[in-house]
Write an enzyme that holds these catalytic residues in place. Sequence first.
Site, PDB file in Angstrom:
ATOM      1  N   GLU A  50      42.157 -23.342  -7.918  1.00 52.16           N
ATOM      2  CA  GLU A  50      43.273 -22.850  -8.714  1.00 52.16           C
ATOM      3  C   GLU A  50      42.804 -22.455 -10.111  1.00 52.16           C
ATOM      4  O   GLU A  50      41.647 -22.671 -10.480  1.00 52.16           O
ATOM      5  CB  GLU A  50      44.357 -23.923  -8.798  1.00 52.16           C
ATOM      6  CG  GLU A  50      43.840 -25.265  -9.304  1.00 52.16           C
ATOM      7  CD  GLU A  50      44.683 -25.853 -10.397  1.00 52.16           C
ATOM      8  OE1 GLU A  50      44.982 -25.113 -11.353  1.00 52.16           O
ATOM      9  OE2 GLU A  50      45.021 -27.050 -10.312  1.00 52.16           O
ATOM     10  N   LYS A 114      51.976 -19.674 -16.664  1.00 51.86           N
ATOM     11  CA  LYS A 114      51.740 -20.649 -15.606  1.00 51.86           C
ATOM     12  C   LYS A 114      52.600 -20.235 -14.428  1.00 51.86           C
ATOM     13  O   LYS A 114      53.829 -20.215 -14.521  1.00 51.86           O
ATOM     14  CB  LYS A 114      52.107 -22.045 -16.088  1.00 51.86           C
ATOM     15  CG  LYS A 114      51.870 -23.148 -15.068  1.00 51.86           C
ATOM     16  CD  LYS A 114      52.230 -24.502 -15.667  1.00 51.86           C
ATOM     17  CE  LYS A 114      51.995 -25.634 -14.675  1.00 51.86           C
ATOM     18  NZ  LYS A 114      52.361 -26.944 -15.237  1.00 51.86           N
ATOM     19  N   ASP A 171      64.443 -32.379 -10.729  1.00 48.91           N
ATOM     20  CA  ASP A 171      63.120 -31.883 -11.146  1.00 48.91           C
ATOM     21  C   ASP A 171      62.083 -32.265 -10.080  1.00 48.91           C
ATOM     22  O   ASP A 171      61.556 -33.380 -10.076  1.00 48.91           O
ATOM     23  CB  ASP A 171      62.742 -32.470 -12.507  1.00 48.91           C
ATOM     24  CG  ASP A 171      61.567 -31.743 -13.157  1.00 48.91           C
ATOM     25  OD1 ASP A 171      60.916 -30.939 -12.452  1.00 48.91           O
ATOM     26  OD2 ASP A 171      61.317 -31.979 -14.347  1.00 48.91           O
ATOM     27  N   SER A 173      58.657 -30.708  -8.023  1.00 50.54           N
ATOM     28  CA  SER A 173      57.626 -29.659  -8.074  1.00 50.54           C
ATOM     29  C   SER A 173      57.674 -28.755  -6.854  1.00 50.54           C
ATOM     30  O   SER A 173      57.852 -29.212  -5.715  1.00 50.54           O
ATOM     31  CB  SER A 173      56.238 -30.296  -8.176  1.00 50.54           C
ATOM     32  OG  SER A 173      55.234 -29.320  -8.042  1.00 50.54           O
ATOM     33  N   ALA A 174      57.484 -27.464  -7.106  1.00 48.20           N
ATOM     34  CA  ALA A 174      57.399 -26.500  -5.998  1.00 48.20           C
ATOM     35  C   ALA A 174      56.170 -26.731  -5.133  1.00 48.20           C
ATOM     36  O   ALA A 174      56.090 -26.213  -4.011  1.00 48.20           O
ATOM     37  CB  ALA A 174      57.388 -25.082  -6.551  1.00 48.20           C
ATOM     38  N   ASP A 175      55.204 -27.527  -5.647  1.00 43.24           N
ATOM     39  CA  ASP A 175      54.028 -27.853  -4.835  1.00 43.24           C
ATOM     40  C   ASP A 175      54.450 -28.521  -3.530  1.00 43.24           C
ATOM     41  O   ASP A 175      53.833 -28.307  -2.471  1.00 43.24           O
ATOM     42  CB  ASP A 175      53.089 -28.800  -5.591  1.00 43.24           C
ATOM     43  CG  ASP A 175      52.493 -28.187  -6.843  1.00 43.24           C
ATOM     44  OD1 ASP A 175      52.607 -26.957  -7.017  1.00 43.24           O
ATOM     45  OD2 ASP A 175      51.906 -28.940  -7.641  1.00 43.24           O
ATOM     46  N   LYS A 192      50.110 -37.382 -10.239  1.00 43.70           N
ATOM     47  CA  LYS A 192      49.995 -38.051 -11.536  1.00 43.70           C
ATOM     48  C   LYS A 192      50.967 -39.225 -11.566  1.00 43.70           C
ATOM     49  O   LYS A 192      52.106 -39.142 -11.092  1.00 43.70           O
ATOM     50  CB  LYS A 192      50.258 -37.061 -12.662  1.00 43.70           C
ATOM     51  CG  LYS A 192      49.228 -35.934 -12.709  1.00 43.70           C
ATOM     52  CD  LYS A 192      49.527 -34.939 -13.802  1.00 43.70           C
ATOM     53  CE  LYS A 192      48.468 -33.848 -13.838  1.00 43.70           C
ATOM     54  NZ  LYS A 192      48.509 -32.969 -12.662  1.00 43.70           N
TER      55      LYS A 192
END
Length: 800
Positions: A50, A114, A171, A173-175, A192
């Site tokens: 990435e 980003k 909230d 993450s799109a991950d 994390k």
Amino acid sequence: MWSHSRHLFHKRCLVQRPLVRRLTTNNAFFQISDEVRNAVKSDQPVVALESTIYTHGYPFPENVALAEELESVVRDNGCVPATIGIVDGVAKVGMTAGDINILGSSVGDPRTLKLSRRDLSYACGMRLVNKSFHGGTTIASTMILAHMAGIKVFATGGLGGVHRGAENSMDISADLTELGRTPVAVVSSGSKSFLDIPRTLEYLETEGATVATFADGRAGPVEFPAFWSRDSGVKSPLTIYSETEAAAIIYAQSCLGLKSGLLFANPIPETSAIPKSQMDRIIEKAIEEANAAHASGKDNTPFILSKIRELSGGASLPANRALIVSNVKRGSIVARELAQLERSGGISTSSVTLPSAAIPKLPSSTIEPVTQTSRSDHRISPEPKPAPPRDILVAGALAIDYSCDYAPFNIPKDGETDISPHLRTSNPARISQSLGGVAHNIAYAAHLLGSSVRLCSAVGDDLPGRMAEDHLRRENMDCALNVHPGARSAQYMAVNDANKDLYVAMADMAILETGSQSYNEASKEFKEKWLPKLDATRPKWLILDGNWPAPMLHHWLSAGSSKGAKIAFEPVSVAKAVRLITALTKPPAKSASPSNSESPLLPFLPNPSLHLITPNASELHALHSAATSSGLFEDAQWFSVLDSFNLPSVGSQARLGRALGQAAEGLISEGIPQMSIQMLPVCETILTTLGPRGVLLATTIPEGDRRLDDEGFAKYIVGRVQNGHGTGVGGVYMRHFAPSEVLGPEDQVSVNAAGDTFTGAVVAGLVGGKSIEDAIYLGSQAAALTLRHVGGVGDLKTLR
């Protein structure tokens, strides 16, 4: 009703189809580099990387240096790197050095974004209205673009997740959603630890994403890692024990046609981890400050990361770097194992079954400190420590190797002659990078076979030198390195034809030649830099390669002989082979130090300076020619020793024919056995490697050796010495050994280290008590494994 149900059925099928399709051609918004395209097309291992870490993680130019390091880690492990990012509104898979520099230098520019899935079309589409953006791709967008290019393995730092309080903020993450719909395997250090890890794993389960954690040397079930810490307090859904297991899961996923992704969590290396209890306190404080500052959404993670860096006193930064390097190495090994599975149709050729770490934890004395250094990073201590003796000391070249395999667009068929690259033009190729150098390859082969071995070489105070040191640590190699400030580390470039046979090679080994061209210079340098390493090692065998200039080679030979070590010589090349003859026959300058005012080394039996040389046929010709030109064969002592072999003046070819069997005609017509015999007064044993034709052994055997009286060996004894003739030699033994197996071009991945592997394996066998016959067979097996291996010496542990 039926019609309505059918409509819903079709709608459901459409939703379940993959939302990303592979793009086989470049377009205005998407470009795949030729290297990556060719690698994917030819089923070579590729690792996606990435770019958000460069645009939003590190400042310039540190980010560019990190990008170069990570790509080098991928190449070191036999894979093609595919760094992914957006440059001027174009999504690039396999960014060039120029692209990475542009992206890296744009840190802080408002035009540098980003980019997740939702942002790709915006960043690319705006270029049509003259609003160009650069962008670092997150895990989600990197997965998408990697899948479009046909890449199956992606290595990164840490995964996004469900944020704490997501039940109110939503909230997430799109991950995570990307892992539910894009079939790419992601190697990361978990999530994390300021995220809600239990809910993150629950969300991934709902999305259908496989989640497994590498045991990394631990037994039984393990915890899912928490980025800076190896444990999170949450049990991992699955545990795997090797890269081979990860590759098998990816292969099965692909064969089953499942369209979700896979997450392989790789714990941060133990030496770089921050204890969980310490991180928990730091994170709680960082989250408090983020809430007070109302940092939410896409601003939340950067704010918290900044606070963690501050509260940890900067300790989080080196931990970040260590884990990303570890993940990239592990991801590369997974990609390599996957490529082997795909090429073999699902039959694993790997012997990796142990629960070992991707980057092994090494003892502090693994690498002997250098004797001089200008470095301030203290990765290698400048204070030498006592080193234990070793059975083998290998002295010579350590280099970064580049292998360029000619890969024509139309693969040559059997009998076609267009297999070589064309001169004065660009040629399509598959290029790989690995740690090499003749001495390194020899030492590493012996090391893998279990020998007690030390590598003695030199590196420059430069990026290749640092890469080499880091790689040596990962190989767990015992080394005694000299750092030469201002010098270039050695590098070697091999260009191979379509059959992977060497076409041309370029070598920059000047670092071993600086200050050692004359006997005066060589004497001073040898005593200061190299003799202490020889004294500390006290080896049974000293192996030298032809990269040493003749004056320095002279001192190595002289010192090794005086200390009772058996000495082997690997010629390296036709041009460098002749250095041996110069070192043995040219007298040192009379004006040199008193120790150098001696006569030339007397190499003849019964006390030769050499016990083994391993030339190929061309190098043997060069050695013989140089010996002839130097007058070596006119020396009365050489003639006396050769005459004592009692070889017949008539009928010698018939005797050689009986010894060599079916290989006799070709070898005798080339003069190879004859030249070998003429070199025997100089060296006890000569092993001439003949490629697919095997190996020719020519050696002297001592008086009383059982082979002299064994009928099974009678045909191989081509000369018998009467009463030893004062040399202790009983006869001349010559034998041809067929290769352990003959590999076709399709089986040969790389030829560059095969000869070095053979030398290291033979000496390892002899040190381990094997007969010369068994040592040659071991060397042949080891060379075959290396021929099949991507980049450098093969995995020889199975031969122990």
